[in-house]
Write a protein that holds these residues in place. Structure first.
Motif, PDB file in Angstrom:
ATOM      1  N   LYS A 146      -6.680  -3.376 -12.872  1.00  0.00           N
ATOM      2  CA  LYS A 146      -6.395  -2.053 -13.433  1.00  0.00           C
ATOM      3  C   LYS A 146      -7.457  -1.660 -14.451  1.00  0.00           C
ATOM      4  O   LYS A 146      -8.082  -2.514 -15.078  1.00  0.00           O
ATOM      5  N   GLU A 147      -7.659  -0.355 -14.587  1.00  0.00           N
ATOM      6  CA  GLU A 147      -8.452   0.212 -15.671  1.00  0.00           C
ATOM      7  C   GLU A 147      -7.516   1.072 -16.511  1.00  0.00           C
ATOM      8  O   GLU A 147      -6.574   1.675 -15.981  1.00  0.00           O
ATOM      9  N   PHE A 158      -5.055   3.117 -14.316  1.00  0.00           N
ATOM     10  CA  PHE A 158      -5.517   3.308 -12.942  1.00  0.00           C
ATOM     11  C   PHE A 158      -5.408   1.980 -12.201  1.00  0.00           C
ATOM     12  O   PHE A 158      -5.787   0.931 -12.722  1.00  0.00           O
ATOM     13  N   GLY A 159      -4.907   2.033 -10.988  1.00  0.00           N
ATOM     14  CA  GLY A 159      -4.783   0.817 -10.197  1.00  0.00           C
ATOM     15  C   GLY A 159      -4.534   1.138  -8.736  1.00  0.00           C
ATOM     16  O   GLY A 159      -4.799   2.250  -8.271  1.00  0.00           O
ATOM     17  N   LEU A 162       0.655   0.061  -2.851  1.00  0.00           N
ATOM     18  CA  LEU A 162       0.625  -0.188  -1.408  1.00  0.00           C
ATOM     19  C   LEU A 162       0.091   1.018  -0.643  1.00  0.00           C
ATOM     20  O   LEU A 162      -0.564   0.876   0.392  1.00  0.00           O
ATOM     21  N   SER A 163       0.357   2.214  -1.182  1.00  0.00           N
ATOM     22  CA  SER A 163      -0.072   3.437  -0.500  1.00  0.00           C
ATOM     23  C   SER A 163      -1.508   3.835  -0.835  1.00  0.00           C
ATOM     24  O   SER A 163      -2.035   4.786  -0.260  1.00  0.00           O
ATOM     25  N   GLY A 164      -2.151   3.133  -1.760  1.00  0.00           N
ATOM     26  CA  GLY A 164      -3.521   3.468  -2.138  1.00  0.00           C
ATOM     27  C   GLY A 164      -3.686   3.515  -3.648  1.00  0.00           C
ATOM     28  O   GLY A 164      -2.836   3.023  -4.404  1.00  0.00           O
ATOM     29  N   PHE A 165      -4.794   4.112  -4.104  1.00  0.00           N
ATOM     30  CA  PHE A 165      -5.044   4.222  -5.536  1.00  0.00           C
ATOM     31  C   PHE A 165      -3.942   5.042  -6.205  1.00  0.00           C
ATOM     32  O   PHE A 165      -3.415   6.000  -5.621  1.00  0.00           O
ATOM     33  N   ALA A 166      -3.610   4.675  -7.434  1.00  0.00           N
ATOM     34  CA  ALA A 166      -2.559   5.384  -8.168  1.00  0.00           C
ATOM     35  C   ALA A 166      -2.928   5.460  -9.643  1.00  0.00           C
ATOM     36  O   ALA A 166      -3.674   4.622 -10.163  1.00  0.00           O
ATOM     37  N   VAL A 167      -2.413   6.491 -10.303  1.00  0.00           N
ATOM     38  CA  VAL A 167      -2.632   6.684 -11.737  1.00  0.00           C
ATOM     39  C   VAL A 167      -1.272   6.882 -12.397  1.00  0.00           C
ATOM     40  O   VAL A 167      -0.500   7.762 -11.999  1.00  0.00           O
ATOM     41  N   TRP A 168      -0.990   6.060 -13.393  1.00  0.00           N
ATOM     42  CA  TRP A 168       0.239   6.197 -14.167  1.00  0.00           C
ATOM     43  C   TRP A 168      -0.105   6.616 -15.588  1.00  0.00           C
ATOM     44  O   TRP A 168      -1.127   6.196 -16.137  1.00  0.00           O
ATOM     45  N   MET A 169       0.740   7.446 -16.169  1.00  0.00           N
ATOM     46  CA  MET A 169       0.484   7.974 -17.509  1.00  0.00           C
ATOM     47  C   MET A 169       1.681   7.715 -18.420  1.00  0.00           C
ATOM     48  O   MET A 169       2.824   7.992 -18.056  1.00  0.00           O
TER      49      MET A 169
END
Length: 218
Positions: A146-147, A158-159, A162-169
């Motif tokens: 993760k970044e 950012f990481g 399973l569905s692809g790249f994702a961004v959590w806030m």
């Protein structure tokens, strides 16, 4: 709240009497704009421009009270929000953070997480650890590289799911996580920085490992 707290945090500022009236007017407009996100209780005393018992601090104007709290450590804000509904509304409005930026108040926090543990924040000034709510991501995101980047009142992580790249806030205002829309050019292993409330990412690689050279502002 102790007298010591007010002595340390109450800052009285006055306009220079030699300033032109139009300059004073501009200053007042700038001050009012800082509090635009916070709506105090509508009482007869407030409408008449007087401090009231319904103010944040009884007997004190709300703008003066907001200045006091803006100078306090933001690790105390969750405690303020627990006092009553007025303080909770003030903290969640983001008004205090706008005032802090105007006053030049800067605090540096450290965010970190172990693989199986929730994210934590560390306040070096108070030597205080604070545990963030658990991120509701899938197991793939939990174990993947993760970044992370702190921007304004938000922590972006950012990481890969399973569905692809994702961004959590994570929001300092609402104290919860939400899933963000994907980047226009999703990537990982990138360099990052911030400018005010703008996140900037550069380089990295796409989902098949190709090196990217385009920078993006979020």
């Amino acid at each position: 709240m102790t007298a010591d707290f007010f002595q340390k945090n109450l800052h009285v500022r006055a306009y220079n009497h030699n300033n032109h009236s139009e300059n004073v007017g501009i200053g007042l407009l700038e001050r009012e704009s800082l509090y635009s996100d916070y709506e105090p209780m509508d009482t007869e005393e407030n409408r008449d421009g007087q401090a009231s018992e319904d103010s944040l601090i009884p007997g004190l104007y709300d703008d003066a009270a907001i200045d006091i709290f803006a100078w306090s450590c933001r690790s105390e804000y969750p405690n303020f929000a627990c006092l009553n509904k007025k303080f909770k509304a003030l903290i969640e409005s983001g008004c205090l953070y706008n005032v802090r930026r105007q006053l030049g108040v800067i605090e540096h926090w450290i965010y970190l997480a172990c693989i199986l543990m929730p994210w934590e924040a560390f306040d070096p000034a108070r030597q205080r650890w604070m545990r963030l709510p658990r991120m509701p991501c899938d197991e793939c995101f939990t174990y993947a590289d993760k970044e992370s980047l702190a921007v304004g009142t938000q922590l972006l992580v950012f990481g890969r799911e399973l569905s692809g790249f994702a961004v959590w806030m994570y929001s300092l205002l609402s104290h919860d996580w939400c899933r963000c829309p994907p980047m226009n050019l999703p990537r990982c292993l990138f360099g990052s920085s911030s400018l005010g409330e703008i996140a900037i990412v550069a380089g990295g690689s796409d989902k098949i490992g190709c090196i990217m050279t385009i920078s993006r502002a979020l």
